[in-house]
Design an enzyme around this catalytic site. Sequence first.
Site, PDB file in Angstrom:
ATOM      1  N   HIS A  98     -16.056  -7.071   5.819  1.00  0.00           N
ATOM      2  CA  HIS A  98     -16.546  -5.976   6.671  1.00  0.00           C
ATOM      3  C   HIS A  98     -18.074  -6.016   6.766  1.00  0.00           C
ATOM      4  O   HIS A  98     -18.750  -5.011   6.572  1.00  0.00           O
ATOM      5  CB  HIS A  98     -16.091  -4.615   6.125  1.00  0.00           C
ATOM      6  CG  HIS A  98     -14.603  -4.446   6.045  1.00  0.00           C
ATOM      7  ND1 HIS A  98     -13.888  -4.538   4.879  1.00  0.00           N
ATOM      8  CD2 HIS A  98     -13.682  -4.192   7.015  1.00  0.00           C
ATOM      9  CE1 HIS A  98     -12.595  -4.345   5.125  1.00  0.00           C
ATOM     10  NE2 HIS A  98     -12.448  -4.126   6.412  1.00  0.00           N
TER      11      HIS A  98
ATOM     12  N   LYS B  62     -15.581  -5.194  -6.864  1.00  0.00           N
ATOM     13  CA  LYS B  62     -17.038  -5.374  -6.937  1.00  0.00           C
ATOM     14  C   LYS B  62     -17.617  -4.600  -8.128  1.00  0.00           C
ATOM     15  O   LYS B  62     -18.505  -5.100  -8.828  1.00  0.00           O
ATOM     16  CB  LYS B  62     -17.686  -4.944  -5.613  1.00  0.00           C
ATOM     17  CG  LYS B  62     -17.478  -6.026  -4.539  1.00  0.00           C
ATOM     18  CD  LYS B  62     -18.247  -5.736  -3.285  1.00  0.00           C
ATOM     19  CE  LYS B  62     -17.476  -4.988  -2.249  1.00  0.00           C
ATOM     20  NZ  LYS B  62     -16.339  -5.712  -1.651  1.00  0.00           N
TER      21      LYS B  62
ATOM     22  N   ASP C 169      -6.525   5.170  -4.163  1.00  0.00           N
ATOM     23  CA  ASP C 169      -6.426   3.982  -3.309  1.00  0.00           C
ATOM     24  C   ASP C 169      -5.350   3.106  -3.945  1.00  0.00           C
ATOM     25  O   ASP C 169      -5.584   2.456  -4.961  1.00  0.00           O
ATOM     26  CB  ASP C 169      -7.771   3.238  -3.250  1.00  0.00           C
ATOM     27  CG  ASP C 169      -7.733   2.107  -2.234  1.00  0.00           C
ATOM     28  OD1 ASP C 169      -6.621   1.683  -1.859  1.00  0.00           O
ATOM     29  OD2 ASP C 169      -8.815   1.651  -1.816  1.00  0.00           O
TER      30      ASP C 169
ATOM     31  N   ASP D 159     -12.104   4.738  -2.316  1.00  0.00           N
ATOM     32  CA  ASP D 159     -12.631   3.433  -2.742  1.00  0.00           C
ATOM     33  C   ASP D 159     -13.638   3.577  -3.871  1.00  0.00           C
ATOM     34  O   ASP D 159     -13.800   2.671  -4.679  1.00  0.00           O
ATOM     35  CB  ASP D 159     -13.356   2.738  -1.573  1.00  0.00           C
ATOM     36  CG  ASP D 159     -12.406   2.334  -0.472  1.00  0.00           C
ATOM     37  OD1 ASP D 159     -11.432   1.632  -0.776  1.00  0.00           O
ATOM     38  OD2 ASP D 159     -12.641   2.725   0.694  1.00  0.00           O
TER      39      ASP D 159
ATOM     40  N   THR E 232      -6.861  -4.826   0.569  1.00  0.00           N
ATOM     41  CA  THR E 232      -5.681  -5.186   1.383  1.00  0.00           C
ATOM     42  C   THR E 232      -5.969  -6.410   2.265  1.00  0.00           C
ATOM     43  O   THR E 232      -5.090  -7.248   2.475  1.00  0.00           O
ATOM     44  CB  THR E 232      -5.254  -3.981   2.266  1.00  0.00           C
ATOM     45  OG1 THR E 232      -4.963  -2.896   1.401  1.00  0.00           O
ATOM     46  CG2 THR E 232      -4.023  -4.294   3.086  1.00  0.00           C
TER      47      THR E 232
ATOM     48  N   GLU F 142      -5.043   7.343   0.210  1.00  0.00           N
ATOM     49  CA  GLU F 142      -5.505   6.628   1.407  1.00  0.00           C
ATOM     50  C   GLU F 142      -4.443   6.595   2.503  1.00  0.00           C
ATOM     51  O   GLU F 142      -4.777   6.676   3.682  1.00  0.00           O
ATOM     52  CB  GLU F 142      -5.900   5.187   1.036  1.00  0.00           C
ATOM     53  CG  GLU F 142      -6.197   4.357   2.274  1.00  0.00           C
ATOM     54  CD  GLU F 142      -6.797   3.003   2.009  1.00  0.00           C
ATOM     55  OE1 GLU F 142      -6.830   2.568   0.840  1.00  0.00           O
ATOM     56  OE2 GLU F 142      -7.238   2.374   2.986  1.00  0.00           O
TER      57      GLU F 142
ATOM     58  N   ASP G  67      -6.566  -1.540  -3.209  1.00  0.00           N
ATOM     59  CA  ASP G  67      -7.898  -1.818  -2.664  1.00  0.00           C
ATOM     60  C   ASP G  67      -8.005  -3.336  -2.539  1.00  0.00           C
ATOM     61  O   ASP G  67      -7.627  -4.068  -3.465  1.00  0.00           O
ATOM     62  CB  ASP G  67      -8.957  -1.260  -3.627  1.00  0.00           C
ATOM     63  CG  ASP G  67     -10.365  -1.373  -3.079  1.00  0.00           C
ATOM     64  OD1 ASP G  67     -10.555  -1.118  -1.869  1.00  0.00           O
ATOM     65  OD2 ASP G  67     -11.276  -1.705  -3.853  1.00  0.00           O
TER      66      ASP G  67
ATOM     67  N   ASP H 266       0.852  -1.198   0.000  1.00  0.00           N
ATOM     68  CA  ASP H 266       0.000   0.000   0.000  1.00  0.00           C
ATOM     69  C   ASP H 266       0.886   1.246   0.000  1.00  0.00           C
ATOM     70  O   ASP H 266       0.642   2.204  -0.739  1.00  0.00           O
ATOM     71  CB  ASP H 266      -0.907   0.045   1.246  1.00  0.00           C
ATOM     72  CG  ASP H 266      -1.820  -1.164   1.379  1.00  0.00           C
ATOM     73  OD1 ASP H 266      -3.023  -1.012   1.174  1.00  0.00           O
ATOM     74  OD2 ASP H 266      -1.331  -2.274   1.675  1.00  0.00           O
TER      75      ASP H 266
HETATM   76  P1  AMP Z   1     -14.747  -4.416   1.276  1.00  0.00           P
HETATM   77  O1  AMP Z   1     -15.928  -4.501   0.395  1.00  0.00           O
HETATM   78  O2  AMP Z   1     -14.973  -4.941   2.655  1.00  0.00           O
HETATM   79  O3  AMP Z   1     -13.514  -5.009   0.637  1.00  0.00           O
HETATM   80  O4  AMP Z   1     -14.473  -2.864   1.469  1.00  0.00           O
HETATM   81  C1  AMP Z   1     -14.261  -1.989   0.393  1.00  0.00           C
HETATM   82  C2  AMP Z   1     -13.288  -0.908   0.822  1.00  0.00           C
HETATM   83  O5  AMP Z   1     -13.798  -0.214   1.951  1.00  0.00           O
HETATM   84  C3  AMP Z   1     -11.924  -1.450   1.246  1.00  0.00           C
HETATM   85  O6  AMP Z   1     -10.935  -0.518   0.922  1.00  0.00           O
HETATM   86  C4  AMP Z   1     -12.036  -1.563   2.742  1.00  0.00           C
HETATM   87  O7  AMP Z   1     -10.796  -1.427   3.373  1.00  0.00           O
HETATM   88  C5  AMP Z   1     -12.945  -0.390   3.073  1.00  0.00           C
HETATM   89  N1  AMP Z   1     -13.784  -0.728   4.234  1.00  0.00           N
HETATM   90  C6  AMP Z   1     -15.042  -1.202   4.227  1.00  0.00           C
HETATM   91  N2  AMP Z   1     -15.492  -1.406   5.474  1.00  0.00           N
HETATM   92  C7  AMP Z   1     -14.503  -1.056   6.303  1.00  0.00           C
HETATM   93  C8  AMP Z   1     -14.341  -1.014   7.714  1.00  0.00           C
HETATM   94  N3  AMP Z   1     -15.318  -1.404   8.534  1.00  0.00           N
HETATM   95  N4  AMP Z   1     -13.158  -0.598   8.217  1.00  0.00           N
HETATM   96  C9  AMP Z   1     -12.174  -0.195   7.391  1.00  0.00           C
HETATM   97  N5  AMP Z   1     -12.246  -0.204   6.045  1.00  0.00           N
HETATM   98  C10 AMP Z   1     -13.391  -0.616   5.503  1.00  0.00           C
HETATM   99 MG    MG Z   2      -9.863   0.442  -0.528  1.00  0.00          MG
HETATM  100 MG    MG Z   3      -6.412   0.619   0.027  1.00  0.00          MG
END
Ligand code: AMP
Ligand code: MG
Ligand code: MG
Length: 323
Positions: free
Chosen positions: A211, A237, A119, A260, A124, A76, A122, A53
Site C-alpha cells: 500500500h 512490522k 483484526d 491494525d 491478507t 474489521e 492482518d 478473515d
Molecule cells: P500494510 O502495511 O500495507 O500491510 O498495511 C497494514 C494494514 O493496514 C493492513 O491491514 C492493510 O490492509 C491496511 N491498509 C494499509 N493501507 C491500506 C489501503 N490503502 N487500503 C486498505 N487497507 C490498507
Molecule cells: Mg490489518
Molecule cells: Mg485484517
Amino acid sequence: MALAQNMPLLSRLVSSSVAIASHAGGIIRDILKKGELGIVEKENASDLQTEADRAAQRCIISSLNKCFPKITIIGEEGEEETLDTSDKVFDPDAMPAVNVKCPSELSSLAEEEIVVWVDPLDGTAEYTQAHRLGELHHLSLRLLDHVTVLIGIAHSGKAIGGIIHQPYFNYQTPGGKLGRTVWGVVGGEVGGMPLTSPPEGKLIVTTTRSHSSSTVNDAISAVSPDEVLRVGGAGHKVMLLLEGKAHLYVFASPGCKKWDTCAPQAVLEAAGGVLTDIKGIPIPYHSTAPHRNSTGVLASAAGIPHKEFVNKIPQHVKDNLKA
Ligand code: AMP
Ligand code: MG
Ligand code: MG
C-alpha cells in the site's frame, strides 16, 4: 484450568485472548491448506477479505462474547457474524492460560469500560499472494511471516493490552514449533517472546509492501534510513521492532485502521516503544473513534527518540494527512 474469577479483568481478558488468537491461527492455517479462500474485494482491489478473515473473526468475537459479555468488540469484518454450524465457539476457560500480571492502576476495570479492536487476519494481501503463488514461489518471499491475528484492548481511549499471534512462526524451521503468541500490558510486561534491541549505528525502517504511495516514500526518505524493509501487516512490522530487526515503522498514509494498531501499540508500549500518528499525536481507541487512522502511523522501538523522528517528517506530508 479455569481462569479464577477473582483475577483482574484485564489479566483474564489477555490470558483468554492469547488462547483465542492461537485457536484463530489454526483456522487460518486450515483454510489456506484446503485452498478455498473465498476472496472478496472490500474497498478496492488492494483491500481483500477471505474466508479465513471471516471465520477467524467469528471465532474470536463469539469466544470473547461468551466469556466477557459486556465488553464492546469492534472487528474489521463487520457485524454479519453469526456462527454457522461448522464454527465452534472456543472456550478459553477450558485451556491452561498464561499468567498475566496487571499493573495496579488497571486492576479494577469493569467490562463495560473496555473496547476490544479485532483484526482477525492482518496481512491478507500477503496471505492471498502466498496462495496464488503456490509453495514453490512464496516460500522464498516468506510471505506467511507477514500474517498475524491481532486483539487489542482499550480503556479510556488508550491501548492498554495487546495480543499478536503469528500462525506461521517457524513454518520454515524444520522441527520448530509452529505459531507463536506475544502479549503485552502497558505498564506491565511482554510475554511470549524475547525482546531484542535493534542494532546501533544504523537506521532500519519498515513500511508497507502493498500500500505504498509518494507520500509514504517522502516520509521514509526524510528520516534517511540505511535500509528499508517493505513487508506486510501492521502486526508483523511491530514484531520487527520488538525483535530488533527494525528501528522505526513509518506509514504516512490514511489506509491503516484502529484494529491494525491497537494490539501492536499496546505490546510495543509495554516493551518501552512508542506508536503515534505521523505527527506524534496519540491515536484514540474509544468505541466511537473513527476506524481509519487518517493521519498515518509512526512507531519506534524501545530506546529510539520518537519525537526526533516526528520532527523529521516533512510538513507537506503532515499537511497531506488530515484528521
Ligand atoms: P500494510 O502495511 O500495507 O500491510 O498495511 C497494514 C494494514 O493496514 C493492513 O491491514 C492493510 O490492509 C491496511 N491498509 C494499509 N493501507 C491500506 C489501503 N490503502 N487500503 C486498505 N487497507 C490498507
Ligand atoms: Mg490489518
Ligand atoms: Mg485484517
